[in-house]
Design a protein around this motif. Structure first.
Motif, PDB file in Angstrom:
ATOM      1  N   GLY A  35      -0.847 -15.905  -6.041  1.00  0.00           N
ATOM      2  CA  GLY A  35       0.096 -15.193  -5.180  1.00  0.00           C
ATOM      3  C   GLY A  35      -0.636 -14.205  -4.303  1.00  0.00           C
ATOM      4  O   GLY A  35      -0.045 -13.287  -3.759  1.00  0.00           O
ATOM      5  N   GLY A  36      -1.952 -14.379  -4.192  1.00  0.00           N
ATOM      6  CA  GLY A  36      -2.766 -13.471  -3.395  1.00  0.00           C
ATOM      7  C   GLY A  36      -3.612 -12.567  -4.275  1.00  0.00           C
ATOM      8  O   GLY A  36      -3.571 -12.634  -5.507  1.00  0.00           O
ATOM      9  N   PRO A  37      -4.419 -11.713  -3.652  1.00  0.00           N
ATOM     10  CA  PRO A  37      -5.357 -10.872  -4.392  1.00  0.00           C
ATOM     11  C   PRO A  37      -4.731  -9.946  -5.432  1.00  0.00           C
ATOM     12  O   PRO A  37      -5.245  -9.819  -6.542  1.00  0.00           O
ATOM     13  CB  PRO A  37      -6.057 -10.070  -3.291  1.00  0.00           C
ATOM     14  CG  PRO A  37      -5.962 -10.945  -2.084  1.00  0.00           C
ATOM     15  CD  PRO A  37      -4.623 -11.620  -2.204  1.00  0.00           C
ATOM     16  N   ASP A  38      -3.612  -9.298  -5.092  1.00  0.00           N
ATOM     17  CA  ASP A  38      -3.018  -8.352  -6.043  1.00  0.00           C
ATOM     18  C   ASP A  38      -2.565  -9.056  -7.321  1.00  0.00           C
ATOM     19  O   ASP A  38      -2.835  -8.582  -8.425  1.00  0.00           O
ATOM     20  CB  ASP A  38      -1.843  -7.601  -5.411  1.00  0.00           C
ATOM     21  CG  ASP A  38      -2.289  -6.627  -4.327  1.00  0.00           C
ATOM     22  OD1 ASP A  38      -3.481  -6.268  -4.291  1.00  0.00           O
ATOM     23  OD2 ASP A  38      -1.427  -6.232  -3.511  1.00  0.00           O
ATOM     24  N   GLU A  39      -1.877 -10.180  -7.170  1.00  0.00           N
ATOM     25  CA  GLU A  39      -1.415 -10.928  -8.353  1.00  0.00           C
ATOM     26  C   GLU A  39      -2.587 -11.506  -9.138  1.00  0.00           C
ATOM     27  O   GLU A  39      -2.553 -11.551 -10.373  1.00  0.00           O
ATOM     28  CB  GLU A  39      -0.461 -12.046  -7.940  1.00  0.00           C
ATOM     29  CG  GLU A  39       0.912 -11.537  -7.571  1.00  0.00           C
ATOM     30  CD  GLU A  39       1.886 -12.674  -7.277  1.00  0.00           C
ATOM     31  OE1 GLU A  39       1.682 -13.802  -7.764  1.00  0.00           O
ATOM     32  OE2 GLU A  39       2.867 -12.413  -6.553  1.00  0.00           O
TER      33      GLU A  39
END
Length: 170
Positions: A35-39
């Motif tokens: 879901g992208g870098p943060d996830e």
């Protein structure tokens, strides 16, 4: 998500890059829905790995003599060379991950414009050193052999295969 494909990659030591003579790189293909870098970083943290960062892989051969490293692809794709010059090149894309045992040489060969990874380390190994190819120091091989095995798999947690793969070799 389907079961990931797990590949073990053994790398021989060289004069310029020690690699890890006992532990293989563990490559997870299709291991998570990014879901992208943060996830992606949140997943590594939830599985007990620390010191997360988001970036790319350096475009030069380097290794960490005092830490195991998880690299989870948050976006894009890349080709990475493992083991130093002449080592094995692997293609990775969002949802793939690698766990590099201490001493493993790695560098970026190519990448898409949106390539980002989240890196992380087992607790207590966040203060790692980075050595470039050819910068091996006298104590590096002993340091690599002494790096403690992680308690959890950074991608799949307690049920993941990493502990079994590495503990059965140790």
């Amino acid at each position: 998500m389907a079961e990931p494909t797990i590949t073990r990659i053994a790398l021989a030591p060289s004069d310029d890059v020690p690699n890890n003579p006992e532990l293989p790189v563990v490559l997870y293909k299709g291991a998570f829905d990014s879901g992208g870098p943060d996830e992606t970083c949140a997943m590594l943290k939830a599985n007990g790995w620390r010191g997360t960062w988001v970036y790319t892989v350096f475009p030069y051969h380097h290794y960490h003599p005092d830490a195991h490293e998880a690299l989870a692809v948050a976006s894009g794709s890349a080709r990475l060379q493992l083991g130093g010059p002449g080592g094995r090149t692997v293609a990775v894309e969002a949802g793939d991950a690698l766990v590099l045992p201490a001493g493993t040489g790695h560098c970026r060969v190519s990448q898409s414009e949106d390539f980002r990874i989240c890196g992380a380390y087992p607790p207590g190994q966040e203060g790692y050193s980075t050595r470039r190819k050819g910068e091996m120091q006298a104590g590096d091989r002993a340091a690599i052999a002494g790096v403690p095995l992680p308690e959890t798999d950074p991608i799949l947690g307690m049920a993941g295969p990493l502990r079994g793969i590495w503990r059965n070799l140790h």
